[in-house]
Motif scaffolding. Sequence first.
Motif, PDB file in Angstrom:
ATOM      1  N   THR A 163       0.861  -1.194   0.000  1.00  0.00           N
ATOM      2  CA  THR A 163       0.000   0.000   0.000  1.00  0.00           C
ATOM      3  C   THR A 163       0.885   1.227   0.000  1.00  0.00           C
ATOM      4  O   THR A 163       2.064   1.164   0.374  1.00  0.00           O
ATOM      5  CB  THR A 163      -0.884   0.081   1.264  1.00  0.00           C
ATOM      6  OG1 THR A 163      -0.033   0.004   2.404  1.00  0.00           O
ATOM      7  CG2 THR A 163      -1.910  -1.012   1.295  1.00  0.00           C
ATOM      8  N   ARG A 164       0.329   2.306  -0.474  1.00  0.00           N
ATOM      9  CA  ARG A 164       1.095   3.541  -0.521  1.00  0.00           C
ATOM     10  C   ARG A 164       0.157   4.694  -0.215  1.00  0.00           C
ATOM     11  O   ARG A 164      -0.979   4.714  -0.695  1.00  0.00           O
ATOM     12  CB  ARG A 164       1.678   3.698  -1.930  1.00  0.00           C
ATOM     13  CG  ARG A 164       2.838   4.646  -2.004  1.00  0.00           C
ATOM     14  CD  ARG A 164       3.529   4.498  -3.338  1.00  0.00           C
ATOM     15  NE  ARG A 164       4.059   3.146  -3.587  1.00  0.00           N
ATOM     16  CZ  ARG A 164       4.506   2.733  -4.768  1.00  0.00           C
ATOM     17  NH1 ARG A 164       4.457   3.519  -5.814  1.00  0.00           N
ATOM     18  NH2 ARG A 164       4.978   1.509  -4.919  1.00  0.00           N
ATOM     19  N   ASP A 165       0.654   5.636   0.570  1.00  0.00           N
ATOM     20  CA  ASP A 165      -0.136   6.847   0.813  1.00  0.00           C
ATOM     21  C   ASP A 165       0.338   7.892  -0.165  1.00  0.00           C
ATOM     22  O   ASP A 165       1.490   8.269  -0.159  1.00  0.00           O
ATOM     23  CB  ASP A 165       0.095   7.359   2.239  1.00  0.00           C
ATOM     24  CG  ASP A 165      -0.759   6.590   3.226  1.00  0.00           C
ATOM     25  OD1 ASP A 165      -1.945   6.406   2.925  1.00  0.00           O
ATOM     26  OD2 ASP A 165      -0.231   6.168   4.269  1.00  0.00           O
ATOM     27  N   GLU A 166      -0.545   8.307  -1.061  1.00  0.00           N
ATOM     28  CA  GLU A 166      -0.137   9.345  -2.004  1.00  0.00           C
ATOM     29  C   GLU A 166      -0.724  10.654  -1.510  1.00  0.00           C
ATOM     30  O   GLU A 166      -1.893  10.715  -1.142  1.00  0.00           O
ATOM     31  CB  GLU A 166      -0.652   9.016  -3.393  1.00  0.00           C
ATOM     32  CG  GLU A 166      -0.136   7.675  -3.852  1.00  0.00           C
ATOM     33  CD  GLU A 166       0.360   7.680  -5.264  1.00  0.00           C
ATOM     34  OE1 GLU A 166      -0.188   8.446  -6.078  1.00  0.00           O
ATOM     35  OE2 GLU A 166       1.296   6.916  -5.552  1.00  0.00           O
ATOM     36  N   SER A 167       0.100  11.700  -1.521  1.00  0.00           N
ATOM     37  CA  SER A 167      -0.356  12.958  -0.924  1.00  0.00           C
ATOM     38  C   SER A 167      -1.617  13.446  -1.620  1.00  0.00           C
ATOM     39  O   SER A 167      -1.712  13.450  -2.844  1.00  0.00           O
ATOM     40  CB  SER A 167       0.741  14.015  -1.020  1.00  0.00           C
ATOM     41  OG  SER A 167       1.110  14.159  -2.354  1.00  0.00           O
ATOM     42  N   GLY A 168      -2.592  13.818  -0.845  1.00  0.00           N
ATOM     43  CA  GLY A 168      -3.834  14.348  -1.400  1.00  0.00           C
ATOM     44  C   GLY A 168      -4.794  13.253  -1.835  1.00  0.00           C
ATOM     45  O   GLY A 168      -5.964  13.499  -2.068  1.00  0.00           O
ATOM     46  N   LEU A 169      -4.293  12.029  -1.950  1.00  0.00           N
ATOM     47  CA  LEU A 169      -5.180  10.945  -2.362  1.00  0.00           C
ATOM     48  C   LEU A 169      -5.407  10.007  -1.184  1.00  0.00           C
ATOM     49  O   LEU A 169      -4.692  10.041  -0.195  1.00  0.00           O
ATOM     50  CB  LEU A 169      -4.539  10.154  -3.510  1.00  0.00           C
ATOM     51  CG  LEU A 169      -4.381  10.908  -4.819  1.00  0.00           C
ATOM     52  CD1 LEU A 169      -3.542  10.101  -5.783  1.00  0.00           C
ATOM     53  CD2 LEU A 169      -5.747  11.190  -5.429  1.00  0.00           C
ATOM     54  N   SER A 170      -6.404   9.165  -1.329  1.00  0.00           N
ATOM     55  CA  SER A 170      -6.641   8.197  -0.271  1.00  0.00           C
ATOM     56  C   SER A 170      -5.563   7.108  -0.357  1.00  0.00           C
ATOM     57  O   SER A 170      -4.750   7.082  -1.280  1.00  0.00           O
ATOM     58  CB  SER A 170      -8.030   7.588  -0.443  1.00  0.00           C
ATOM     59  OG  SER A 170      -8.172   7.135  -1.753  1.00  0.00           O
ATOM     60  N   GLU A 171      -5.570   6.185   0.570  1.00  0.00           N
ATOM     61  CA  GLU A 171      -4.588   5.104   0.565  1.00  0.00           C
ATOM     62  C   GLU A 171      -4.768   4.253  -0.700  1.00  0.00           C
ATOM     63  O   GLU A 171      -5.882   3.913  -1.076  1.00  0.00           O
ATOM     64  CB  GLU A 171      -4.795   4.246   1.818  1.00  0.00           C
ATOM     65  CG  GLU A 171      -3.656   3.294   2.059  1.00  0.00           C
ATOM     66  CD  GLU A 171      -3.913   2.396   3.267  1.00  0.00           C
ATOM     67  OE1 GLU A 171      -5.081   2.219   3.646  1.00  0.00           O
ATOM     68  OE2 GLU A 171      -2.921   1.862   3.784  1.00  0.00           O
ATOM     69  N   MET A 172      -3.641   3.961  -1.337  1.00  0.00           N
ATOM     70  CA  MET A 172      -3.717   3.200  -2.579  1.00  0.00           C
ATOM     71  C   MET A 172      -3.156   1.797  -2.372  1.00  0.00           C
ATOM     72  O   MET A 172      -2.164   1.607  -1.669  1.00  0.00           O
ATOM     73  CB  MET A 172      -2.872   3.869  -3.671  1.00  0.00           C
ATOM     74  CG  MET A 172      -3.199   5.315  -3.952  1.00  0.00           C
ATOM     75  SD  MET A 172      -4.760   5.498  -4.815  1.00  0.00           S
ATOM     76  CE  MET A 172      -4.222   5.491  -6.516  1.00  0.00           C
ATOM     77  N   ALA A 173      -3.797   0.815  -3.031  1.00  0.00           N
ATOM     78  CA  ALA A 173      -3.230  -0.525  -3.094  1.00  0.00           C
ATOM     79  C   ALA A 173      -2.328  -0.548  -4.323  1.00  0.00           C
ATOM     80  O   ALA A 173      -2.695  -0.020  -5.373  1.00  0.00           O
ATOM     81  CB  ALA A 173      -4.342  -1.554  -3.239  1.00  0.00           C
ATOM     82  N   VAL A 174      -1.143  -1.152  -4.181  1.00  0.00           N
ATOM     83  CA  VAL A 174      -0.213  -1.223  -5.308  1.00  0.00           C
ATOM     84  C   VAL A 174       0.029  -2.692  -5.632  1.00  0.00           C
ATOM     85  O   VAL A 174       0.401  -3.475  -4.761  1.00  0.00           O
ATOM     86  CB  VAL A 174       1.125  -0.525  -4.976  1.00  0.00           C
ATOM     87  CG1 VAL A 174       2.053  -0.552  -6.181  1.00  0.00           C
ATOM     88  CG2 VAL A 174       0.879   0.896  -4.512  1.00  0.00           C
ATOM     89  N   ILE A 175      -0.235  -3.055  -6.878  1.00  0.00           N
ATOM     90  CA  ILE A 175      -0.022  -4.433  -7.319  1.00  0.00           C
ATOM     91  C   ILE A 175       1.039  -4.392  -8.408  1.00  0.00           C
ATOM     92  O   ILE A 175       0.856  -3.715  -9.423  1.00  0.00           O
ATOM     93  CB  ILE A 175      -1.326  -5.036  -7.902  1.00  0.00           C
ATOM     94  CG1 ILE A 175      -2.492  -4.866  -6.929  1.00  0.00           C
ATOM     95  CG2 ILE A 175      -1.132  -6.506  -8.265  1.00  0.00           C
ATOM     96  CD1 ILE A 175      -3.856  -5.111  -7.557  1.00  0.00           C
ATOM     97  N   GLU A 176       2.166  -5.058  -8.174  1.00  0.00           N
ATOM     98  CA  GLU A 176       3.223  -5.054  -9.184  1.00  0.00           C
ATOM     99  C   GLU A 176       3.389  -6.450  -9.764  1.00  0.00           C
ATOM    100  O   GLU A 176       3.556  -7.418  -9.018  1.00  0.00           O
ATOM    101  CB  GLU A 176       4.547  -4.620  -8.564  1.00  0.00           C
ATOM    102  CG  GLU A 176       4.605  -3.134  -8.273  1.00  0.00           C
ATOM    103  CD  GLU A 176       5.636  -2.817  -7.205  1.00  0.00           C
ATOM    104  OE1 GLU A 176       6.709  -2.327  -7.566  1.00  0.00           O
ATOM    105  OE2 GLU A 176       5.358  -3.095  -6.020  1.00  0.00           O
ATOM    106  N   VAL A 177       3.334  -6.554 -11.084  1.00  0.00           N
ATOM    107  CA  VAL A 177       3.548  -7.837 -11.745  1.00  0.00           C
ATOM    108  C   VAL A 177       4.855  -7.737 -12.515  1.00  0.00           C
ATOM    109  O   VAL A 177       5.000  -6.921 -13.422  1.00  0.00           O
ATOM    110  CB  VAL A 177       2.386  -8.190 -12.697  1.00  0.00           C
ATOM    111  CG1 VAL A 177       2.672  -9.499 -13.422  1.00  0.00           C
ATOM    112  CG2 VAL A 177       1.075  -8.278 -11.930  1.00  0.00           C
TER     113      VAL A 177
END
Length: 255
Positions: A163-177
């Motif tokens: 997961t990543r907290d992007e400034s100004g955005l809500s918490e994001m799930a990050v999926i890397e393939v």
Amino acid sequence: MMATEDTASNKRETESVDNSALLANVSHEVRTPLNAILGYTSMLLDDVWGELNEKQRKSVRRISSNAQHLLGLLSDILDLTKLDAGKMPVHVDTFELSDLVREILEELEPLIEKAQLKAVGDFPQAPLWMESDRQKVKQIVVNLLTNALKFTPDGEIRIRISTRDESGLSEMAVIEVCDTGMGIAPRDQEKIFESFRQVDSSVRRARGGAGLGLAICRQFATMLNGSVSVLSEVGEGATFIVKLPMRIKARKETP
Ligand SMILES: Nc1ncnc2c1ncn2[C@@H]1O[C@H](COP(=O)(O)OP(=O)(O)O)[C@@H](O)[C@H]1O
Ligand SMILES: [Mg+2]
């Protein structure tokens, strides 16, 4: 002037509605015989009418995988038509992301084995509950993993969740393939997200596919307020990165 534009856009709208109705019907008509073909091939492969010899078995498997391929193509075309007509709904479900990815890896097990590749899942310890469209997230991940399998002659494919907290955005799930395959030249990296676009090489052409998968991935990710991007060099493998908000609001929901 305005009137002409209106008429033109009305006409376009009517045409796209007509087209999607036509496609929905055609798709039903095509799906029915394809499913019959798959049913019969599966009975043959189960030796329902006696044991097949190796050559027969190989042929029946080919019939089956070609029919599967057509079904997949049909469903991709239908998805794109719905997306183009703005008729693809978002269904918000609550689900745990690592569970979903584990389920996908299990479903792809036969493909992974056939490709003789190692598939590694890299999951966070804490559960990652999402409120998003499970089916669309699943389709994005399946598309990226099947590409990784298709374009990686040897080595491994890895899927990492964080997961990543992007400034100004809500918490994001990050999926890397991530794969160790043939990679993609920087000049091709945007083109591959367009419909019917494939990097032109005999190796890739031989691997089948119509070039719709990534176009659908990108449109789905956008619908879910997220993104898909790629990092790669030729011969160095590729990493596709999907970022999705952990929570999206259902459209009809009032805040
Ligand atoms: N993991 C990958 N490694 C190398 N090339 C890739 C990878 N994923 C996608 N590509 C390139 O992007 C193109 C488009 O992918 P996609 O839209 O899924 O279509 P398809 O899988 O039907 O070819 C592929 O044909 C291939 O050229
Ligand atoms: Mg694909």
